[in-house]
Design an enzyme around this catalytic site. Structure first.
Site, PDB file in Angstrom:
ATOM      1  N   ARG A  99       0.830  -1.196   0.000  1.00  0.00           N
ATOM      2  CA  ARG A  99       0.000   0.000   0.000  1.00  0.00           C
ATOM      3  C   ARG A  99       0.868   1.251   0.000  1.00  0.00           C
ATOM      4  NH1 ARG A  99      -3.995  -0.527   4.413  1.00  0.00           N
ATOM      5  NH2 ARG A  99      -4.964  -1.834   2.833  1.00  0.00           N
ATOM      6  N   TYR A 100       1.772   1.373   0.963  1.00  0.00           N
ATOM      7  CA  TYR A 100       2.635   2.550   1.049  1.00  0.00           C
ATOM      8  C   TYR A 100       3.839   2.324   0.156  1.00  0.00           C
ATOM      9  CZ  TYR A 100      -0.342   2.984   5.126  1.00  0.00           C
ATOM     10  OH  TYR A 100      -1.424   3.037   5.956  1.00  0.00           O
ATOM     11  N   ARG A 103       7.114   0.485   1.781  1.00  0.00           N
ATOM     12  CA  ARG A 103       6.969  -0.670   2.673  1.00  0.00           C
ATOM     13  C   ARG A 103       5.979  -1.674   2.083  1.00  0.00           C
ATOM     14  NH1 ARG A 103       4.858   3.386   6.637  1.00  0.00           N
ATOM     15  NH2 ARG A 103       4.974   4.480   4.661  1.00  0.00           N
ATOM     16  N   CYS A 112      -0.739 -18.529  15.596  1.00  0.00           N
ATOM     17  CA  CYS A 112      -0.294 -17.594  16.632  1.00  0.00           C
ATOM     18  C   CYS A 112      -0.111 -18.342  17.940  1.00  0.00           C
ATOM     19  CB  CYS A 112      -1.342 -16.503  16.839  1.00  0.00           C
ATOM     20  SG  CYS A 112      -1.609 -15.515  15.364  1.00  0.00           S
ATOM     21  N   CYS A 116      -5.874 -13.622  20.122  1.00  0.00           N
ATOM     22  CA  CYS A 116      -6.284 -12.393  20.805  1.00  0.00           C
ATOM     23  C   CYS A 116      -7.716 -12.088  20.392  1.00  0.00           C
ATOM     24  CB  CYS A 116      -5.372 -11.250  20.417  1.00  0.00           C
ATOM     25  SG  CYS A 116      -3.644 -11.728  20.467  1.00  0.00           S
ATOM     26  N   CYS A 119      -8.312  -9.469  17.722  1.00  0.00           N
ATOM     27  CA  CYS A 119      -7.476  -9.551  16.517  1.00  0.00           C
ATOM     28  C   CYS A 119      -8.204  -9.075  15.263  1.00  0.00           C
ATOM     29  CB  CYS A 119      -7.017 -10.988  16.296  1.00  0.00           C
ATOM     30  SG  CYS A 119      -6.038 -11.176  14.789  1.00  0.00           S
ATOM     31  N   ARG A 121      -7.375  -9.812  12.343  1.00  0.00           N
ATOM     32  CA  ARG A 121      -7.356 -10.850  11.304  1.00  0.00           C
ATOM     33  C   ARG A 121      -8.058 -12.118  11.779  1.00  0.00           C
ATOM     34  NH1 ARG A 121      -1.809  -9.102   9.966  1.00  0.00           N
ATOM     35  NH2 ARG A 121      -2.126  -7.489   8.404  1.00  0.00           N
ATOM     36  N   ASP A 281     -10.123  -1.142  14.887  1.00  0.00           N
ATOM     37  CA  ASP A 281     -10.854  -0.988  13.625  1.00  0.00           C
ATOM     38  C   ASP A 281     -12.217  -1.665  13.735  1.00  0.00           C
ATOM     39  OD1 ASP A 281      -8.771   0.349  12.295  1.00  0.00           O
ATOM     40  OD2 ASP A 281      -7.722  -1.550  12.033  1.00  0.00           O
ATOM     41  N   ASP A 318      -6.737   3.132  11.341  1.00  0.00           N
ATOM     42  CA  ASP A 318      -6.688   2.837   9.914  1.00  0.00           C
ATOM     43  C   ASP A 318      -8.000   3.238   9.256  1.00  0.00           C
ATOM     44  OD1 ASP A 318      -4.690   1.391   8.147  1.00  0.00           O
ATOM     45  OD2 ASP A 318      -4.281   0.521  10.124  1.00  0.00           O
ATOM     46  N   LYS A 325      -3.195   4.773   7.336  1.00  0.00           N
ATOM     47  CA  LYS A 325      -3.192   5.154   8.753  1.00  0.00           C
ATOM     48  C   LYS A 325      -3.384   6.654   8.928  1.00  0.00           C
ATOM     49  CE  LYS A 325      -0.238   1.456  10.474  1.00  0.00           C
ATOM     50  NZ  LYS A 325      -0.043   0.753   9.182  1.00  0.00           N
TER      51      LYS A 325
END
Ligand SMILES: *Cc1c(COP(=O)(O)O)cnc(C)c1O
Ligand code: SF4
Length: 350
Positions: A99-100, A103, A112, A116, A119, A121, A281, A318, A325
């Site tokens: 996206r950026y 990066r 994981c 969490c 999370c 995702r 988010d 985001d 961001k």
């Protein structure tokens, strides 16, 4: 007997708590509580290492460790989307999000050390994604060679450090072949939930990597700051790896200046620089943890000047649809050329 092996990260993974029954047994919960968590866990499965649950100080749902790893019926409240960040839309390759300009994000696996509850995702927990194949790595390397404006690859997941050393080395070796890359940022929660992962062998893989490595980890509460994590950071630093932290602001878990102040100063004292504090988010299954931006800004304002400036992260969120961001600062202006003082009152500045 088990205690003999608990410093071994693979033992931690093999003995991870995965079913509502295992959590109920560990926390001494009865049938009632078991039923309460069971329905939610069917949709968003639970997972935590014995080490992570051992950081809990009580078996109350309000304990910051329990609240982050035990399924809560409130996760099933309506609201939020599956992929509001539009990550899937900015993917030139299945595992790469770009996206950026400078990066790119590479997805290594979706396992994981802890599931969490907040999370972003969590929609992917049930879709198996194993280590990247040689071919997938070669394609990512090819893409990066053709896009030399990319200086940094974020190695993310899931948690890349749940892969074993052989795979971690394969991935680092692949990215080392891209001359235009300057650094690799590994996103991992193992420092929190599986600090045993940072063995001398893994640290030597990092030390021998030609590219600069940063680790971005994810502590959300000072109760997660363990002696084991502090030792792992020392080992990482000796291997030339620096560590930053990205927290998520979580309603009922860390949404106060007192708790976050303890977390951020505690991180600095174990040599981790607080980098971001994210507002949650609007993601399906996690909206019960959102506080609202105003609450986050109010906390940031209370932290400012009350704790070391080095301990204060950037508050950010985001935008939907891949808008990127946004970093927010409390507003210190008080009219034209006039600003609010740290101790109340105002001051002119031209
Ligand atoms: C957050 C993010 C990054 C990294 O952003 P930084 O501000 O450098 O931490 C890179 N790519 C994507 C897609 C991201 O969401
Ligand atoms: S470790 Fe990271 S990717 Fe894994 S469940 Fe937690 S927040 Fe999600």
């Amino acid at each position: 007997m088990e205690i003999l092996h608990d410093s071994d990260w693979k033992w931690q993974i093999n003995h991870a708590l995965r079913t509502p029954e295992q959590f109920a047994a560990f926390f001494h919960w009865g049938e009632d509580q078991l039923q309460k968590i069971g329905e939610t866990a069917e949709i968003y499965p639970m997972l935590a290492t014995p080490f992570y649950v051992s950081l809990a100080k009580s078996n109350d749902m309000d304990d910051p460790i329990v609240a982050q790893c035990v399924a809560n019926p409130r996760e099933l409240e309506a609201g939020g989307e599956d992929d509001p960040l539009g990550e899937e839309a900015s993917s030139p390759l299945p595992r790469l999000v770009h996206r950026y300009p400078d990066r790119a994000l590479f997805l290594t696996c979706n396992v994981c050390a802890v599931h969490c509850r907040h999370c972003m995702r969590k929609r992917l927990w049930k879709t198996p994604l194993g280590a990247p194949s040689d071919e997938e790595l070669a394609q990512a390397v090819e893409y990066l060679k053709q896009n030399p404006q990319v200086r940094e690859v974020l190695i993310s997941g899931g948690d890349p450090l749940l892969l074993d050393d052989m795979h971690v080395k394969r991935i680092l070796d692949a990215f080392q072949k891209v001359p235009s890359l300057e650094m690799l940022r590994i996103g991992t929660r193992t420092l929190v939930a599986l600090p045993q992962r940072f063995t001398p062998e893994l640290c030597s893989i990092f030390e021998n990597c030609q590219k600069t490595i940063w680790i971005a980890t994810h502590f959300n509460h000072h109760q997660e700051l363990s002696h084991e994590a502090a030792l792992a950071v020392r080992r990482l630093m000796a291997a030339g790896v620096s560590v930053v932290n990205q927290s998520v602001l979580l309603k009922g878990i860390n949404d106060s200046a007192e708790i976050l102040g303890k977390l951020f100063t505690g991180l600095l004292s174990i040599r981790i620089k607080p980098y971001y504090l994210f507002h949650g988010d609007p993601i399906q299954g996690t909206t019960c943890f959102r506080t609202g931006l105003e609450a986050g800004l109010a906390i940031m304002e209370q932290l400012r000047n009350n704790i070391s400036g080095m301990a204060v992260p950037t508050f950010a969120f985001d935008l939907p649809k891949g808008g990127g961001k946004v970093r927010l600062e409390p507003d210190f202006s008080a009219g034209k050329n006039c600003f609010r003082r740290f101790d109340g009152g105002t001051e002119e500045y031209k």
